[in-house]
Design an enzyme around this catalytic site. Structure first.
Site, PDB file in Angstrom:
ATOM      1  N   ASP A   5     -10.166  -5.599  -3.479  1.00 34.09           N
ATOM      2  CA  ASP A   5      -9.639  -4.599  -2.540  1.00 34.09           C
ATOM      3  C   ASP A   5     -10.445  -3.305  -2.706  1.00 34.09           C
ATOM      4  O   ASP A   5     -10.436  -2.694  -3.775  1.00 34.09           O
ATOM      5  CB  ASP A   5      -8.151  -4.398  -2.895  1.00 34.09           C
ATOM      6  N   HIS A  38      -7.380  -6.064   0.836  1.00 34.33           N
ATOM      7  CA  HIS A  38      -6.176  -5.269   1.077  1.00 34.33           C
ATOM      8  C   HIS A  38      -5.402  -5.770   2.304  1.00 34.33           C
ATOM      9  O   HIS A  38      -4.426  -5.152   2.708  1.00 34.33           O
ATOM     10  CB  HIS A  38      -6.623  -3.813   1.301  1.00 34.33           C
ATOM     11  N   SER A  52       0.837  -1.201   0.000  1.00 37.44           N
ATOM     12  CA  SER A  52       0.000   0.000   0.000  1.00 37.44           C
ATOM     13  C   SER A  52       0.878   1.260   0.000  1.00 37.44           C
ATOM     14  O   SER A  52       1.666   1.441  -0.933  1.00 37.44           O
ATOM     15  CB  SER A  52      -0.969  -0.063   1.188  1.00 37.44           C
TER      16      SER A  52
END
Lengths: 277, 277
Positions: free
Chosen positions: B221, B255, B144
Site C-alpha cells: 500500500d 489500499h 483508511s
C-alpha cells in the site's frame, strides 16, 4: 474455506484495427498463471452503459476465478474516443452500447464492429500475447446486452467458445425495444440480417459441437417483466431443435451487479466443470 | 458451500440535527432479519472520497453478513449538500473527508460533526428505527480514514462497540500529513485536542471493557510506505498498555477495495466470533 489470492485486475489498452481506435480490456490472471500449465480463459461481456470496469469492481468474480485457475478477459462495450453524430444521445445506442455486432449501416459501420473485435481481433490477441492461455479451453459469459453478445458470439462461431452462460441476457433482440432500436440503427431494416445476430434465431440453425446454454434470470428484474429480455423465447427455440438449455429463474432478484455477484460462483462452477474436464 | 441470499442494500436518507443536513446511509439486512431473533450490527466507516456507496458495491461483504446474520450500516463520510468555502478544494479535506470527528474550528464546527453523528445520532437512530438490532451486540469497522474513525469511535466511547477492526487505518493522525491537514483545519492548533481524536494517543488512556484491536494492512500500500497510516505506532502504544492487538500485514496488497474484498470475510469472522458468543 477460500484461500487467499490476489484480486488485482490488469488493465490493457491496445490500438485495434477492427474499430480503428484504442480499446481497453481488463485481464485477470489467477495465481496458477505463475506455473507452467496452460489455463482456461473466460471472456465476460458487459451490458449497456458499462465499460471494462464494472465487472471487475462489482461482481466479485476474482475469488472464483482464483479457485478454479481461470483467466478472465473483459472487453469494453463499444468503441471509445471517436465521434459519430448521435453516439451519446441515448444510453442504449452508440457509446457504451455496441451490442457486440458488426454494424453495416453508415455511419456506424466504420467503427462499430464489436463482433469482429471480440471474436477475432481480441480473441487472437489474447492467444498470442498471453501464452499461458490454453486455446482449447475458452468460454464466454455476459450480462444483459453482453449476455446477448456471449450467446451470439458462441452460436455464430461454432467451436470458438466451448462454454457459454449469461446473466439476464437479451435473448431475442428482434422482438424487444432495445434490440429493435439497436438493429435498426446498426443494421438497417433487413430482417434477415437481424436474424443473423439474434440468439433465438441462430440457435434454430446451430449445428456445431454439442453445447449447453446456461441462462440466469432474476424474476424481479424490471427489464425482464418489461419484455426486453425474453429468455422464454430462447428456451422454446432451443427445445424445438434439441439444444440443451438451463434457465435458472431467481425469485425476486433484479438486474444489478448484486444479483450477478450472488450467482457468479455458480457460473464459474458450470464453466470449470466443462473447461477443466 | 455458500447458500443463496439477497444482496440488496437499502439506502436510507434522514435529516439529522448533528450536521444540519440530510445524510445518506446504507443498511444491509441479512435473511435472518425476517425471523424473531435480534441480530448484531456492524457499522462500516469508509475512507477519503467515498460515500455510503463504495463499500456496498465493491467489497462483497454481503455474502459474509448473510452467512453470519449480521446487519451492516454504512454512513457517508462527510456532510453533503451544504456549502462551505474551500470544502471541495482538495480530496483529503472537506467534502468526502469528515474524519469522523467533531470540528471545533469555524466555519467547520457548525456542520462537520461526524463524530457525534455516527456515535450518537445515527447509532441511536439505528436502534430506534430497526427493532431487530440487538443493542448489546454492536461492532464497527472501517477503511483508511474510516479505519481511524472506527478505532477512535471505539476508544473514545468505551463499551459502545464490542468489536472493532480496520483495513489500512490511519493510526496516528497527529503524525502523518493527512491527519495534520485535517486536524489543523477542523480542530486548530491545540495539540491536546488532536490527541483526543488520535487512536495511538487514545489507546494509552483506554480503561473500558476488554477489547482486541484487529488491524489489517497491505504491505504494498503506497499510503503505508508513505507513512500516512503508521500502524506500528498504534501497535507499540497498545503493547505499552497491554491492549491486545493483531496486525495482519499482507504481502504486496495495496489500499484498494480489491484488497478489502479479499479479507472482508476474515473480519466478519472476527466480529461474529465475539458478537455471537
Amino acid at each position: 474455506m477460500v484461500t487467499h489470492f490476489r484480486v488485482t485486475c490488469g488493465l490493457e489498452r491496445f490500438r485495434v484495427t477492427t474499430s480503428k481506435c484504442k480499446m481497453n480490456f481488463s485481464i485477470y490472471m489467477p495465481p496458477q498463471a505463475e506455473g507452467d500449465v496452460k489455463l482456461p480463459v473466460i471472456f465476460f461481456l458487459s451490458g449497456l452503459t458499462c465499460s471494462e470496469q464494472n465487472f471487475i469492481t462489482k461482481s466479485g468474480f476474482q475469488r472464483y476465478a482464483a479457485e478454479h485457475g481461470i483467466i478472465v478477459v473483459g472487453p469494453d462495450t463499444s468503441p471509445r474516443g471517436i465521434k459519430i453524430q448521435g453516439d451519446d444521445d441515448s444510453w442504449d445506442f452508440g457509446v457504451g452500447a455496441g451490442f457486440y455486432l458488426d454494424a453495416t449501416k453508415e455511419p456506424w459501420s466504420t467503427y462499430y464492429r464489436m463482433g469482429s473485435y471480440v471474436n477475432k481481433e481480441l480473441y487472437e490477441l489474447i492467444l498470442s500475447a498471453f501464452p499461458v492461455v490454453d486455446p482449447d479451453r475458452i468460454g464466454i459469459m455476459g450480462h444483459s446486452m453482453g449476455g446477448h453478445g456471449a450467446l451470439v458470439s458462441t452460436l455464430r462461431n461454432p467451436g470458438l467458445y466451448k462454454t457459454v452462460s449469461a446473466f439476464a441476457p437479451i435473448c431475442n433482440p428482434s422482438k424487444c425495444p432495445w434490440g429493435e432500436k439497436a438493429f435498426t440503427g446498426y443494421l438497417g431494416d433487413n430482417k434477415s440480417e437481424w436474424a443473423s445476430w439474434d440468439a433465438t434465431e441462430l440457435v434454430k440453425k446451430y449445428n456445431g459441437p454439442p453445447l449447453t446454454l446456461l441462462l440466469d434470470q432474476g424474476a424481479g428484474d424490471t427489464f425482464y417483466t418489461a419484455k426486453q429480455l425474453l429468455p422464454e423465447n430462447l428456451v422454446e427455440a432451443c427445445r424445438s431443435v434439441g439444444v440443451p438449455v438451463i434457465l435458472n429463474l431467481r425469485e425476486d432478484y433484479d438486474h444489478s451487479y448484486y444479483y450477478i455477484s450472488t450467482f457468479i460462483g455458480e457460473h464459474f462452477d458450470f464453466h470449470a466443470k466443462i473447461l477443466k474436464s
